[in-house]
Design a protein around this motif. Structure first.
Motif, PDB file in Angstrom:
ATOM      1  N   ALA A  23       0.824  -1.210   0.000  1.00 30.58           N
ATOM      2  CA  ALA A  23       0.000   0.000   0.000  1.00 30.58           C
ATOM      3  C   ALA A  23       0.856   1.256   0.000  1.00 30.58           C
ATOM      4  N   PRO A  24       0.441   2.289  -0.741  1.00 28.68           N
ATOM      5  CA  PRO A  24       1.024   3.607  -0.490  1.00 28.68           C
ATOM      6  C   PRO A  24       0.672   3.989   0.944  1.00 28.68           C
ATOM      7  N   THR A 142      -5.428   6.675   3.699  1.00 31.36           N
ATOM      8  CA  THR A 142      -5.535   5.840   2.511  1.00 31.36           C
ATOM      9  C   THR A 142      -5.674   6.734   1.294  1.00 31.36           C
ATOM     10  N   VAL A 143      -4.815   6.560   0.312  1.00 26.73           N
ATOM     11  CA  VAL A 143      -4.881   7.376  -0.904  1.00 26.73           C
ATOM     12  C   VAL A 143      -6.279   7.288  -1.505  1.00 26.73           C
ATOM     13  N   GLY A 144      -6.832   8.462  -1.845  1.00 22.25           N
ATOM     14  CA  GLY A 144      -8.164   8.525  -2.432  1.00 22.25           C
ATOM     15  C   GLY A 144      -9.268   8.736  -1.425  1.00 22.25           C
ATOM     16  N   PHE A 180      -4.130  -5.705  -3.406  1.00 20.20           N
ATOM     17  CA  PHE A 180      -3.917  -4.747  -4.482  1.00 20.20           C
ATOM     18  C   PHE A 180      -3.944  -5.440  -5.829  1.00 20.20           C
ATOM     19  N   THR A 181      -4.657  -4.854  -6.746  1.00 18.55           N
ATOM     20  CA  THR A 181      -4.792  -5.393  -8.087  1.00 18.55           C
ATOM     21  C   THR A 181      -4.260  -4.381  -9.085  1.00 18.55           C
ATOM     22  N   LEU A 182      -3.324  -4.818  -9.926  1.00 20.51           N
ATOM     23  CA  LEU A 182      -2.753  -3.962 -10.954  1.00 20.51           C
ATOM     24  C   LEU A 182      -3.307  -4.404 -12.299  1.00 20.51           C
ATOM     25  N   ARG A 192      -5.449  -0.739  -7.883  1.00 14.98           N
ATOM     26  CA  ARG A 192      -6.642  -0.589  -7.066  1.00 14.98           C
ATOM     27  C   ARG A 192      -6.481  -1.319  -5.736  1.00 14.98           C
ATOM     28  N   GLN A 193      -7.004  -0.686  -4.699  1.00 21.41           N
ATOM     29  CA  GLN A 193      -7.148  -1.329  -3.403  1.00 21.41           C
ATOM     30  C   GLN A 193      -8.631  -1.601  -3.253  1.00 21.41           C
ATOM     31  N   GLU A 194      -9.013  -2.874  -3.433  1.00 20.71           N
ATOM     32  CA  GLU A 194     -10.415  -3.224  -3.601  1.00 20.71           C
ATOM     33  C   GLU A 194     -10.924  -2.455  -4.824  1.00 20.71           C
TER      34      GLU A 194
END
Length: 264
Positions: A23-24, A142-144, A180-182, A192-194
């Motif tokens: 995670a960032p 959390t970013v976003g 995390f999904t790239l 994406r995180q979720e």
């Protein structure tokens, strides 16, 4: 230089980096002079500040009382460019540093020990700077979401190569359950995180470009209520406008650090 300027400045609301590996977990400005940076970003982004518990050269930037980022006046002592740098959580900073080196990249500083963890500053194979952090991280950052940056963006030479490097170093995978999904989408990749987009990887940067804006780098987007007000304040306080429209503006602070304000 590290996530300790935010992730380690208090013990409440923390989780271990192992629980959120990949995670960032923080963004830090490596500046030359702390009071000048505080004044500029206070006027442009409306930030206030509190001590980070790491001496006079560190502080935590706040938006409505919530932690946003860290600022450390270390660029001159570390002999690095003034820049915004994202940090990513890892389970073991030594293992992550070894993976970075094995894949043709550079660990420029560290790993160094701090009172709540360990950090290293690295450069990917194309020269974009990023950090890794093992230890306590903020569970409310959390970013976003909330006070954290809107998103991060890597501007790089080759999207596929960059995605492969960060995937192998940070454990990002094409498909995961949770975590995390790239995902590759046309000419860029999305992390994406979720369902939350936290980072994008875009191609087009040129390593040998004379203009540093065109070289590979990580870029941080901060949310603001009114882009035009931030642009006006940046110019008034010695910054510069790189590009702008009604909803977004890329700015350069007086020391040369690039960042983007967005109302999207």
């Amino acid at each position: 230089m590290s996530a300790v300027s935010g992730a380690g400045e208090a013990e409440r609301d923390k989780v271990n980096s192992q629980a959120v590996a990949g995670a960032p977990c923080w963004v830090t400005l490596l500046s030359r002079e702390l009071p000048a940076s505080q004044a500029f970003y206070g006027n442009v982004l409306g930030w206030s500040y509190r001590a980070a518990g790491l001496g006079d050269d560190f502080c935590v930037a706040l938006s409505d009382g919530m932690a946003v980022a860290g600022i450390g006046a270390l660029a001159s002592s570390l002999q690095v460019a003034v820049s915004w740098t994202p940090y990513f959580a890892v389970a073991d900073v030594d293992e992550a540093a070894a993976r970075i080196r094995e894949r043709g990249a550079t660990v420029a500083v560290g790993p160094l020990a701090f009172h709540t963890g360990r950090a290293a500053l690295a450069m990917d194979p194309d020269g974009a700077a990023f950090g890794i952090w093992e230890g306590a991280v903020r569970s409310d950052w959390t970013v976003g979401r909330g006070s954290a940056p809107a998103w991060l963006e890597l501007r790089t030479r080759d999207t596929v190569d960059a995605a492969r490097f960060y995937g192998q170093v940070l454990g990002w995978a094409p498909e995961t359950e949770g975590g995390f999904t790239l995902v590759h989408e046309e000419d860029h990749a999305v992390l994406r995180q979720e369902e939350q987009v936290v980072a994008r990887i875009r191609k087009g940067a040129v390593q040998a470009a004379p203009d540093p804006r065109s070289r590979p780098r990580w870029h941080v987007y901060f949310r603001v209520g009114e882009v035009s007000r931030s642009v006006e304040a940046a110019v008034k306080d010695g910054g510069a406008v790189v590009s702008s429209d009604a909803q977004e503006a890329t700015l350069r602070d007086p020391d040369g650090a690039l960042f983007t304000v967005t109302s999207r």
